[in-house]
Design a protein around this motif. Sequence first.
Motif, PDB file in Angstrom:
ATOM      1  N   SER A   1       2.630   4.721   6.626  1.00 58.37           N
ATOM      2  CA  SER A   1       1.260   4.643   7.166  1.00 58.37           C
ATOM      3  C   SER A   1       0.791   5.965   7.739  1.00 58.37           C
ATOM      4  O   SER A   1      -0.143   5.992   8.548  1.00 58.37           O
TER       5      SER A   1
ATOM      6  N   CYS B   1       5.989   8.790   0.452  1.00 57.91           N
ATOM      7  CA  CYS B   1       4.708   8.122   0.210  1.00 57.91           C
ATOM      8  C   CYS B   1       4.840   6.910  -0.703  1.00 57.91           C
ATOM      9  O   CYS B   1       3.850   6.219  -0.940  1.00 57.91           O
TER      10      CYS B   1
ATOM     11  N   ALA C   1      -3.416   5.567   1.445  1.00 58.34           N
ATOM     12  CA  ALA C   1      -2.606   4.506   0.830  1.00 58.34           C
ATOM     13  C   ALA C   1      -3.301   3.931  -0.397  1.00 58.34           C
ATOM     14  O   ALA C   1      -4.484   3.604  -0.358  1.00 58.34           O
TER      15      ALA C   1
ATOM     16  N   LYS D   1       0.849  -1.179   0.000  1.00 57.59           N
ATOM     17  CA  LYS D   1       0.000   0.000   0.000  1.00 57.59           C
ATOM     18  C   LYS D   1       0.886   1.231   0.000  1.00 57.59           C
ATOM     19  O   LYS D   1       1.763   1.360   0.846  1.00 57.59           O
ATOM     20  N   LYS D   2       0.662   2.094  -0.970  1.00 57.12           N
ATOM     21  CA  LYS D   2       1.451   3.308  -1.098  1.00 57.12           C
ATOM     22  C   LYS D   2       0.630   4.465  -0.581  1.00 57.12           C
ATOM     23  O   LYS D   2      -0.529   4.614  -0.908  1.00 57.12           O
ATOM     24  N   SER D   3       1.194   5.274   0.270  1.00 55.25           N
ATOM     25  CA  SER D   3       0.453   6.358   0.877  1.00 55.25           C
ATOM     26  C   SER D   3       0.931   7.694   0.345  1.00 55.25           C
ATOM     27  O   SER D   3       2.054   7.852  -0.074  1.00 55.25           O
TER      28      SER D   3
END
Length: 820
Positions: free
Chosen positions: A336, A330, A340, A5-7
């Motif tokens: 986190s 990110c 994301a 998951k990229k935030s």
Amino acid sequence: MSRMKKSCRGFAWIAVTIAVVSFRIVSIADEVAFVSAVERFARHDQIDQVEAGRLLITELSCTKCHRSDDAMLVSKGGPSLRNSGRRLNPSWVRDYVADPSRVHPGTTMPDVLGELTSQQRETVAGNIAAFLANQQQDFPDIKATGAVPVPFEFWNRGNVEAGRTLYHSVGCVACHEPAADFEVTGSARSAVDLMIDQLDAAELEDLGLSAAARPVPSVPHSNLAAKYTVRGLTFFLLDPDRDRPGGRMPNLKLTAVEAADLASYLMNRQAVESDSVNNQDASGDAEAGRKAFERFGCIACHQVDGLPNDLAASDTPILTELRRETFAGCLQEEYSKGPAYLLDDFQRGAIVSALASIATQTPVATADKLQHRLMQLNCYACHVRDELGGVGRRRKDYFHSVGEIDLGDEGRLPPPLTGAGRKIKPAWFAKILAGNNADIRPHMTIRMPKFHADQVADLPIWIAGVDGRRKLPYTVAVDSKPPSNEVIEAGRELMDIGCIQCHSFDGFSMPGVVGVELSGVAGRVNRDWFTAFLHDPSSLKSRTRMPNFFADGKTQNTELLGGDPDRQIAAMWAYLQGVPKHSLPQKIQQARSQTYELVPDDRPILLRTFMDIAGTHAIAVGNPQGVHYAFDAEQVRLADGWRGKFLDAQGTWFIRFAPPANPLGTESIEFPAGNVFVEIDSKADANSCDFTATAAQHRFGGYRVDPDGVPTFLYRVGSIAIEEEIVALKDGSLQRTWRFQPDPDSSHRIAFSPLAGRTVKQIGGNRFVSDKGLTVQIDRLPAGAATITAEQDQTSDDQQRVVYLIDITSATKLEVNYSW
């Protein structure tokens, strides 16, 4: 595949890329965020990583938080939510905000609540849903016109079957997955597609056909039945721009009734999935939801009443300041501290490559800007440009010409964009994109959509600039004076040589003609392209069916204008510049003003029309032998025959609400109702066969015409492909020939009924006659193999029927002669 998951601080939107529907989610890159061009082209090295990264930056709306002055990187953004309380179901909004990727696999919506615990996430999602439920902007008032009615509460009157047909015919399936249970009758396939079927992967690679053979990934969708109210989905389909000004879903120019039909089909087809959406009523604190909507950055991408559509980004670095040597900030896998996205290593690497390129501030070529915009809008789903994109091979069967007339791929598929800027004038291109009375291909079932003005404003100039440098083999000097009447008249005469056989002029055409409208062509295309195309059509349009009337630089008419091809083409241009001011071509004028009786002198005449017996899908065929017939393409049957004169075409051609066309001749005969064939199982007997049109479930596939003008009708009975040719004989009879092509490696049994009536008598061998005097002679079947069955319904006109049971194990031919 690595998943993470990229935030990115401040990225958020509630519902993205709402287009029509995909009935099953295709697993693309492990269901990471889906961007069409990245999945179709970048993952197969058809575009480079920098372009893939630029696309991801715009489609994930990175610049909504990480500001950029680069016009090429303007973010898509999310939909307006000012009407979400009336459009969207609160329970769906709550579940989607709480876990976007689970509710909508492939979404480009980030998880905005990543820093919260599970309990906190559920509470905040419920509060945001409650806040959005209070966004109650009115729906627009849709006005009716004389030609386009708007029924009262039209959104509640949708027809599921009509919507099902629309979805699979107007172009939705170019981007979205067709329904698995939709049966489609394929048009004739191109030589390239047939060849691809025979090649293995290595051979496809060697021939450069891997991309053409590869399945096209479908734009995924969430559960529309759970997401939308019926009215909300109907109004979205009617005008996508209103709810999604930056979205990629184009406007298919649906009427209110069509939008309701399509919405009804989509809602009916997609049942709510209990494992993805909790259907309990959403409840929450709307005021707390308003604060959460702002706190979690939703205002960066969405418009709501009561909050600004902006994100205070003082602590967010601009795009060119982002680290680009590693997956930092990110792009960290375990980041986190903000929203994301679900991305994989390929996508993250593409974004890093694009950031590195952007930092160099190297000017982007116009050709690259053009390709980038076409990919953003997914134009490549329909159009080929420079061997990139086009309708997927397995989707072409959903694209048809009106009436199933065989015009080849160019008569049913969207035109290529290769060299389009050299061909199309920018002003006309702008009208096409805006949907401003620019539909010149009424023979296609697919519709050219219209787009939001901001998204396409630059395209006409860009494509003209890029393609304008492509040289054409012929150039035209600018006329120093207006063309003379002699030249214009010569151009009009040249239209009769070949143009009128395929084209209409100001809405008028010869019988059965379906093709591009030629009036206004001088305002649509550039003259030098027109000249080059007439000199050699195939050099500018691969596999076109446009004949070459000036092959090897020679004309077919050596009398006009000294037989000079250049002068003749210039005369044609001069004439077309003034249509409809100039007179229509002579043959069309004669058809309109002198007689409406169609006389098949030397070859058959085909006319699609309305008839009493053959119905609203009648194909009337007139033959020089003086015996004619009408084929019902809806029920797939020979409807009636007659001798003498053929038809009066005045009503079909010129009267908008004309009564049905009736035969002009005498000695007519009505053929038995119902179908001739029905596929049966191996245990069925002749008395149990049902030949009614609804029971037989025939599927009409159009027709083709041989060099002599004789049509062959194409259809299927169950799993068997059938070609039927009906030939008029000199003795006044009709000979029907059927050719069967069953599915390979399997056998099939059909019931064949060539004749029915109140009474049917056998008058020797395989010869029978009905009470109406219709006589049939069956060839290629053994004498005595027929059964005459009796119908129990005493009110039926066909109480007795001749039935043969035939096993079809390979290609088979059957002939029957009809006389009366």
